[in-house]
Design a protein around this motif. Structure first.
Motif, PDB file in Angstrom:
ATOM      1  N   TYR A 180       0.806  -1.224   0.000  1.00  0.00           N
ATOM      2  CA  TYR A 180       0.000   0.000   0.000  1.00  0.00           C
ATOM      3  C   TYR A 180       0.838   1.272   0.000  1.00  0.00           C
ATOM      4  O   TYR A 180       0.312   2.366  -0.016  1.00  0.00           O
ATOM      5  CB  TYR A 180      -1.009  -0.014   1.135  1.00  0.00           C
ATOM      6  N   LYS A 181       2.143   1.109  -0.038  1.00  0.00           N
ATOM      7  CA  LYS A 181       3.018   2.262  -0.295  1.00  0.00           C
ATOM      8  C   LYS A 181       3.154   2.442  -1.812  1.00  0.00           C
ATOM      9  O   LYS A 181       3.519   3.510  -2.282  1.00  0.00           O
ATOM     10  CB  LYS A 181       4.367   2.052   0.359  1.00  0.00           C
TER      11      LYS A 181
ATOM     12  N   ARG B 238       0.466   1.211  -4.017  1.00  0.00           N
ATOM     13  CA  ARG B 238      -0.878   1.382  -4.581  1.00  0.00           C
ATOM     14  C   ARG B 238      -1.907   1.368  -3.454  1.00  0.00           C
ATOM     15  O   ARG B 238      -1.602   1.023  -2.317  1.00  0.00           O
ATOM     16  CB  ARG B 238      -1.185   0.276  -5.588  1.00  0.00           C
ATOM     17  N   ASP B 239      -3.147   1.746  -3.794  1.00  0.00           N
ATOM     18  CA  ASP B 239      -4.235   1.763  -2.810  1.00  0.00           C
ATOM     19  C   ASP B 239      -4.852   0.377  -2.655  1.00  0.00           C
ATOM     20  O   ASP B 239      -4.739  -0.470  -3.546  1.00  0.00           O
ATOM     21  CB  ASP B 239      -5.318   2.755  -3.243  1.00  0.00           C
ATOM     22  N   PRO B 240      -5.537   0.149  -1.524  1.00  0.00           N
ATOM     23  CA  PRO B 240      -6.230  -1.128  -1.328  1.00  0.00           C
ATOM     24  C   PRO B 240      -7.313  -1.346  -2.386  1.00  0.00           C
ATOM     25  O   PRO B 240      -7.860  -0.384  -2.937  1.00  0.00           O
ATOM     26  CB  PRO B 240      -6.871  -0.995   0.052  1.00  0.00           C
ATOM     27  N   LYS B 241      -7.618  -2.621  -2.646  1.00  0.00           N
ATOM     28  CA  LYS B 241      -8.661  -2.995  -3.602  1.00  0.00           C
ATOM     29  C   LYS B 241      -9.743  -3.781  -2.877  1.00  0.00           C
ATOM     30  O   LYS B 241      -9.470  -4.462  -1.884  1.00  0.00           O
ATOM     31  CB  LYS B 241      -8.073  -3.850  -4.720  1.00  0.00           C
TER      32      LYS B 241
ATOM     33  N   LEU C 288     -14.478   1.426  -1.443  1.00  0.00           N
ATOM     34  CA  LEU C 288     -13.377   2.383  -1.566  1.00  0.00           C
ATOM     35  C   LEU C 288     -13.865   3.816  -1.393  1.00  0.00           C
ATOM     36  O   LEU C 288     -15.074   4.067  -1.368  1.00  0.00           O
ATOM     37  CB  LEU C 288     -12.727   2.206  -2.938  1.00  0.00           C
TER      38      LEU C 288
ATOM     39  N   GLY D 168      -9.942   9.081   1.335  1.00  0.00           N
ATOM     40  CA  GLY D 168      -8.853   8.610   2.187  1.00  0.00           C
ATOM     41  C   GLY D 168      -9.233   7.493   3.137  1.00  0.00           C
ATOM     42  O   GLY D 168      -8.472   7.186   4.058  1.00  0.00           O
TER      43      GLY D 168
ATOM     44  N   VAL E 230     -11.490   3.456   3.666  1.00  0.00           N
ATOM     45  CA  VAL E 230     -12.121   2.273   3.084  1.00  0.00           C
ATOM     46  C   VAL E 230     -13.152   1.752   4.079  1.00  0.00           C
ATOM     47  O   VAL E 230     -13.067   2.013   5.278  1.00  0.00           O
ATOM     48  CB  VAL E 230     -11.094   1.157   2.741  1.00  0.00           C
TER      49      VAL E 230
ATOM     50  N   ILE F  16      -7.076   5.049   5.303  1.00  0.00           N
ATOM     51  CA  ILE F  16      -6.070   4.255   4.584  1.00  0.00           C
ATOM     52  C   ILE F  16      -4.711   4.377   5.259  1.00  0.00           C
ATOM     53  O   ILE F  16      -3.946   3.409   5.312  1.00  0.00           O
ATOM     54  CB  ILE F  16      -6.019   4.661   3.096  1.00  0.00           C
ATOM     55  N   LYS F  17      -4.420   5.531   5.840  1.00  0.00           N
ATOM     56  CA  LYS F  17      -3.125   5.718   6.503  1.00  0.00           C
ATOM     57  C   LYS F  17      -2.960   4.831   7.738  1.00  0.00           C
ATOM     58  O   LYS F  17      -1.843   4.626   8.216  1.00  0.00           O
ATOM     59  CB  LYS F  17      -2.901   7.185   6.867  1.00  0.00           C
TER      60      LYS F  17
END
Length: 186
Positions: free
Chosen positions: A73-74, A76-79, A101, A142, A144, A165-166
């Motif tokens: 996740y550094k 790409r973003d979660p799916k 998302l 930002g 999920v 997400i952070k």
């Protein structure tokens, strides 16, 4: 007769001593390098996580050990559908599945999960798994929306709200212990 050893014997002992010291230093360097690499890998790339509680019972069990990919996740973003580990409350991490998302709407009606008004197929769940109804919610930027696979017994986004997400530590990639539960999670 002289009590001194021949010159060749004296130098042989000295060489053996020097060789032994070199071997010891080589081992110390190898062990130090292994420790440094292990710390780097655990801190930045992969970390073991111990599953605790019933919320993912359909997929994992209390006591299962999983490998968490901290690097993904550094990049790409979660799916949707990915199982993630995140900081939920002080000194407590949760493991749940990403459902929706940022910017999407999520709700459950008549035991059906819907994203943006469309029913979502969830092949990772047992066909008898029930999802209690909950009202339409929009996932803020930002964040999920996460749910446990054991929908009837999970403290997830229905209770704690969308997850920043952070706060996600990483994606759970593999159950590696006990061996009877060994499997990839994606």
């Amino acid at each position: 007769m002289s009590s001194f050893a021949p010159r060749s014997e004296r130098f042989g002992k000295k060489r053996k001593s020097s060789s032994r010291k070199k071997q010891i230093w080589d081992w110390i360097r190898a062990v130090a390098l292994a420790v440094v690499l292990a710390v780097i890998i655990r801190s930045f790339i992969f970390e073991p996580f111990n599953v605790s509680g019933p919320s993912m019972r359909e997929t994992m069990h209390t006591g299962d050990l999983v490998i968490v990919n901290k690097l993904i996740y550094k990049l790409r973003d979660p799916k949707p559908g990915e199982v993630v580990v995140f900081h939920a409350i002080e000194h407590k991490d949760y493991i749940k599945r990403v459902i929706a998302l940022p910017g999407e709407t999520v709700e459950a009606k008549n035991n059906k999960l819907m994203i943006n008004g469309k029913i979502v197929e969830e092949p990772y769940l047992d066909e008898n798994t029930r999802t209690l109804d909950f009202n339409l919610r929009k996932v803020p930027p930002g964040h999920v929306f996460v749910l446990g696979d054991n929908r009837m017994d999970s403290t997830d986004s229905r209770v704690i709200g969308p997850v920043p997400i952070k706060e996600i530590i990483g994606r759970a990639d593999l159950v590696y212990w006990p061996l009877r539960d060994f499997k990839l999670l994606w």
